[in-house]
Design a protein around this motif. Structure first.
Motif, short mmCIF file in Angstrom:
data_model
loop_
_atom_site.label_atom_id
_atom_site.label_comp_id
_atom_site.label_asym_id
_atom_site.label_seq_id
_atom_site.Cartn_x
_atom_site.Cartn_y
_atom_site.Cartn_z
N HIS A 178 2.15 3.00 -3.26
CA HIS A 178 1.10 3.45 -3.95
C HIS A 178 1.39 5.00 -3.91
O HIS A 178 1.37 5.73 -4.97
N GLU A 179 1.72 5.52 -2.51
CA GLU A 179 2.20 6.92 -2.53
C GLU A 179 3.38 7.35 -3.58
O GLU A 179 3.56 8.29 -3.91
N GLU A 228 0.75 -1.43 -0.08
CA GLU A 228 -0.01 0.01 -0.01
C GLU A 228 0.95 1.48 -0.05
O GLU A 228 0.46 2.33 -0.64
N LYS A 232 4.12 5.71 -6.12
CA LYS A 232 3.85 5.82 -7.54
C LYS A 232 3.17 7.10 -7.86
O LYS A 232 3.37 7.70 -9.06
N ASP A 233 2.23 7.60 -7.15
CA ASP A 233 1.56 8.65 -7.36
C ASP A 233 2.58 9.80 -7.41
O ASP A 233 2.40 10.91 -8.54
N TRP A 234 3.50 10.00 -6.60
CA TRP A 234 4.40 11.00 -6.46
C TRP A 234 5.58 10.91 -7.60
O TRP A 234 5.40 11.89 -8.40
N GLU A 265 6.45 11.85 -14.52
CA GLU A 265 6.71 11.01 -15.84
C GLU A 265 6.58 11.86 -16.99
O GLU A 265 7.33 11.63 -18.04
N GLN A 289 4.56 9.50 -10.68
CA GLN A 289 3.76 9.71 -11.83
C GLN A 289 3.74 11.21 -12.24
O GLN A 289 3.42 11.49 -13.35
N TYR A 290 3.66 12.04 -11.42
CA TYR A 290 3.74 13.63 -11.66
C TYR A 290 4.98 13.97 -12.75
O TYR A 290 4.78 14.73 -13.51
#
Length: 112
Positions: free
Chosen positions: A79-80, A76, A82-84, A89, A86-87
């Motif tokens: 995911h934090e 879990e 990954k989200d960070w 990318e 992704q910005y």
């Protein structure tokens, strides 16, 4: 009652290559420290310290089963991360696209 903040965050925890290897190892199955230690050329105490950092960051869960403690991946918090990431990318894709165009144009110049 307020939640107790983690001693280590996800970024600190995954910064070490040994801890990243531990996460990969635990992604497939729950394992006791003795089995985990067999995959590393360090003491069981050192492996336990790395597992402690991962546990503090919430990346592994430990469970006492009989006389042994078993660890398993808790994905879990990733995911934090990954989200960070992704910005950013968008920037990587732009830079990789520019690099591709540069290399391709350089190759065309060499051919002519």
């Amino acid at each position: 009652m307020a939640a107790i903040p983690a001693k280590h965050d996800v970024f600190q925890a995954i910064a070490d290559p040994t801890r990243r290897k531990l996460l990969k190892l635990l992604s497939n199955e729950e394992m006791p420290v003795t089995a985990i230690s067999g995959h590393f050329s360090m003491s069981r105490t050192a492996v336990s310290k790395h597992l402690g950092v991962l546990a503090d960051a919430g990346l592994v869960k430990k469970q006492k089963v009989g006389r042994e403690t078993r660890y398993k991946l808790a994905p879990e918090p990733l995911h934090e991360l990954k989200d960070w990431l992704q910005y950013f990318e968008l920037y990587w894709e732009n830079k990789l696209g520019a690099l591709k165009r540069l290399v391709e144009s350089d190759e065309l110049d060499k051919d002519t």
